[in-house]
Design a protein around this motif. Structure first.
Motif, PDB file in Angstrom:
ATOM      1  N   ARG A 192      33.971   1.737 -30.520  1.00  0.00           N
ATOM      2  CA  ARG A 192      34.340   2.444 -31.747  1.00  0.00           C
ATOM      3  C   ARG A 192      34.154   3.938 -31.539  1.00  0.00           C
ATOM      4  O   ARG A 192      33.527   4.399 -30.576  1.00  0.00           O
ATOM      5  CB  ARG A 192      33.465   1.990 -32.919  1.00  0.00           C
TER       6      ARG A 192
ATOM      7  N   GLU B 219      31.958  -8.165 -40.337  1.00  0.00           N
ATOM      8  CA  GLU B 219      33.152  -7.440 -40.764  1.00  0.00           C
ATOM      9  C   GLU B 219      33.856  -6.764 -39.590  1.00  0.00           C
ATOM     10  O   GLU B 219      35.080  -6.849 -39.454  1.00  0.00           O
ATOM     11  CB  GLU B 219      32.769  -6.401 -41.819  1.00  0.00           C
ATOM     12  N   LEU B 220      33.082  -6.099 -38.730  1.00  0.00           N
ATOM     13  CA  LEU B 220      33.693  -5.386 -37.610  1.00  0.00           C
ATOM     14  C   LEU B 220      34.299  -6.357 -36.599  1.00  0.00           C
ATOM     15  O   LEU B 220      35.437  -6.168 -36.150  1.00  0.00           O
ATOM     16  CB  LEU B 220      32.658  -4.488 -36.924  1.00  0.00           C
ATOM     17  N   SER B 221      33.553  -7.384 -36.244  1.00  0.00           N
ATOM     18  CA  SER B 221      34.068  -8.326 -35.250  1.00  0.00           C
ATOM     19  C   SER B 221      35.285  -9.075 -35.779  1.00  0.00           C
ATOM     20  O   SER B 221      36.263  -9.290 -35.057  1.00  0.00           O
ATOM     21  CB  SER B 221      32.977  -9.317 -34.836  1.00  0.00           C
TER      22      SER B 221
ATOM     23  N   LYS C  94      45.189  -3.155 -39.769  1.00  0.00           N
ATOM     24  CA  LYS C  94      44.007  -3.478 -38.968  1.00  0.00           C
ATOM     25  C   LYS C  94      43.203  -2.226 -38.636  1.00  0.00           C
ATOM     26  O   LYS C  94      41.977  -2.213 -38.736  1.00  0.00           O
ATOM     27  CB  LYS C  94      44.421  -4.186 -37.679  1.00  0.00           C
TER      28      LYS C  94
ATOM     29  N   TYR D 256      31.942  -4.170 -28.891  1.00  0.00           N
ATOM     30  CA  TYR D 256      33.171  -3.533 -29.364  1.00  0.00           C
ATOM     31  C   TYR D 256      33.034  -2.019 -29.243  1.00  0.00           C
ATOM     32  O   TYR D 256      31.957  -1.461 -29.476  1.00  0.00           O
ATOM     33  CB  TYR D 256      33.447  -3.905 -30.828  1.00  0.00           C
TER      34      TYR D 256
ATOM     35  N   GLU E  71      41.552  -0.906 -41.805  1.00  0.00           N
ATOM     36  CA  GLU E  71      40.461  -1.794 -42.214  1.00  0.00           C
ATOM     37  C   GLU E  71      39.216  -1.532 -41.364  1.00  0.00           C
ATOM     38  O   GLU E  71      38.102  -1.480 -41.891  1.00  0.00           O
ATOM     39  CB  GLU E  71      40.892  -3.257 -42.081  1.00  0.00           C
ATOM     40  N   SER E  72      39.415  -1.351 -40.066  1.00  0.00           N
ATOM     41  CA  SER E  72      38.261  -1.067 -39.202  1.00  0.00           C
ATOM     42  C   SER E  72      37.670   0.300 -39.525  1.00  0.00           C
ATOM     43  O   SER E  72      36.452   0.486 -39.488  1.00  0.00           O
ATOM     44  CB  SER E  72      38.661  -1.148 -37.728  1.00  0.00           C
TER      45      SER E  72
ATOM     46  N   VAL F 130      37.597  -8.077 -37.971  1.00  0.00           N
ATOM     47  CA  VAL F 130      38.828  -7.280 -38.008  1.00  0.00           C
ATOM     48  C   VAL F 130      39.317  -6.956 -36.602  1.00  0.00           C
ATOM     49  O   VAL F 130      40.528  -6.985 -36.338  1.00  0.00           O
ATOM     50  CB  VAL F 130      38.628  -5.979 -38.826  1.00  0.00           C
ATOM     51  N   LEU F 131      38.411  -6.692 -35.656  1.00  0.00           N
ATOM     52  CA  LEU F 131      38.866  -6.377 -34.301  1.00  0.00           C
ATOM     53  C   LEU F 131      39.395  -7.610 -33.582  1.00  0.00           C
ATOM     54  O   LEU F 131      40.218  -7.501 -32.677  1.00  0.00           O
ATOM     55  CB  LEU F 131      37.733  -5.725 -33.502  1.00  0.00           C
TER      56      LEU F 131
ATOM     57  N   VAL G   1      39.875   2.154 -30.871  1.00  0.00           N
ATOM     58  CA  VAL G   1      39.095   0.919 -30.969  1.00  0.00           C
ATOM     59  C   VAL G   1      39.201   0.189 -29.634  1.00  0.00           C
ATOM     60  O   VAL G   1      40.171   0.359 -28.889  1.00  0.00           O
ATOM     61  CB  VAL G   1      39.581  -0.007 -32.104  1.00  0.00           C
TER      62      VAL G   1
END
Length: 381
Positions: A354, A326-328, A236, A352, A239-240, A330-331, A266
């Protein structure tokens, strides 16, 4: 203190401004007169000093010198917001708040007095807990719960391995080690004890003349997770990291540095928890938003709260659809993550946290400051 000494202090302030901003001394004298002493120009400042007609709020500034005691310096602190507002009128934008505060302190002769916590909402470095979902010890991952505009969030700090951590090695060895670690696609997470890494690095530099095939694999075992839960967590995180790398092409993501301890961070909204106690709470307004994000400080580092505006039904309304999705996605895979929305000035955001990029960090902490065009040109010789 005599008038001559007061004028000397003012002159030194102007000289420092001249060197820091790389402008003629005559121009910096007028900048000091207007931004600090609220006078028309330097001649007006000198006249008011002679006539004892400087405003009571600015008069203490001309007493400041490198030997000033803490009480004298406190006058800067009490008036730092006013000074920042005055200076900002004459400086070109966009303007970094931290760099502006740093400029003000340096003009008075004091270095390293500007703090990130004075420029951005700031996380405390206390009350961090071991993230036992990946391991029972506190070596690898820590977490911190907090709130943004009443919405609960969780911040995850993952320790990673960087060549600069090996302070007992020579500079040349650090360059070699940096190159060796760069062969891994992602910065390795510190899953194994720090002593294991130190021993392996020691062995690395004592076996460099042996078989390079065997030598090049010394770190492979250390970068591997020890448990299934660590492996899933690592996937995870990486991936982020990849999503950020793909989004911010042309620059690089900057891992947080706490005195040579490097972290990947994160943060995401979580459901309300009964055990949420002694948490940090931030109240953000529209003034904190810049280019679709809010900046927060932690130690000497800057984090970005990425804001994705959504409608009343929670549907994203911006134009960065792929990055948001994509970001939301994976988080949201992290334990406890939810899609609660943050309200800022009646606008609804999915938010989010980062890491910032190197470009963002430089722009908001170490950016150069310049005067507006043609400031004081009519006064310059």
């Amino acid at each position: 203190m005599s008038d001559n000494n007061l004028l000397k202090n003012i002159f030194l302030q102007a000289k420092r401004a001249s060197k820091i901003l790389d402008i003629p001394l005559t121009q910096s004298k007028n900048l000091i007169a207007q931004s600090i002493y609220q006078c028309h120009d330097f001649s007006d400042l000198c006249s008011k000093l002679d006539n004892y007609s400087l405003k009571a709020t600015v008069y203490p500034f001309c007493k400041l010198n490198l030997q000033s005691d803490e009480n004298s310096k406190s006058h800067i602190l009490k008036n730092i917001d006013t000074l920042a507002e005055q200076f900002s009128r004459y400086l070109a934008g966009p303007l970094s708040q931290y760099s502006l505060l740093d400029l003000i302190w340096k003009i008075f002769g004091f270095k390293n007095h500007a703090q990130l916590e004075d420029a951005f909402p700031h996380f405390s470095l206390e009350n961090w807990q071991p993230y036992t979902l990946v391991y029972k010890d506190s070596v690898s991952v820590l977490y911190h719960d907090f709130k943004i505009n009443s919405v609960p969030f969780r911040l995850l700090l993952t320790r990673v391995v960087n060549a600069e951590m090996f302070t007992n090695n020579t500079q040349n060895e650090l360059l070699i080690l940096e190159n060796e670690l760069s062969k891994f696609k992602y910065t390795p997470i510190l899953w194994h004890d720090w002593s294991s890494w130190q021993n392996t690095v020691f062995s690395y530099f004592n076996t460099r003349d042996l078989s390079q095939a065997r030598h090049g694999k010394l770190f492979d075992k250390l970068v591997e997770p020890k448990t299934k839960s660590q492996k899933e967590f690592e996937q995870k995180v990486y991936e982020s990291m990849q999503i950020l790398a793909d989004e911010f092409v042309g620059t690089s993501i900057r891992n947080c540095d706490f005195d040579r301890e490097f972290l990947y961070i994160v943060g995401f909204p979580v459901s309300e928890r009964a055990e949420l106690k002694n948490y940090t709470e931030f109240y953000l307004t529209e003034s904190h938003i810049n280019n679709g994000k809010c900046l927060l400080g932690i130690g000497d580092n800057i984090l970005a709260l990425e804001l994705f505006e959504v409608d009343s039904e929670g549907k994203y309304t911006g134009d960065a659809e792929s990055y948001y999705t994509e970001l939301s996605d994976v988080l949201q895979k992290f334990e406890g993550a939810t899609r609660q929305h943050v309200l800022i000035n009646s606008r609804r955001y999915e938010a989010y946290l980062r890491l910032t990029t190197n470009a963002e960090y430089v722009l908001n902490k170490n950016s150069a400051i310049t005067l507006v065009d043609n400031f004081g040109v009519e006064h310059c010789e």
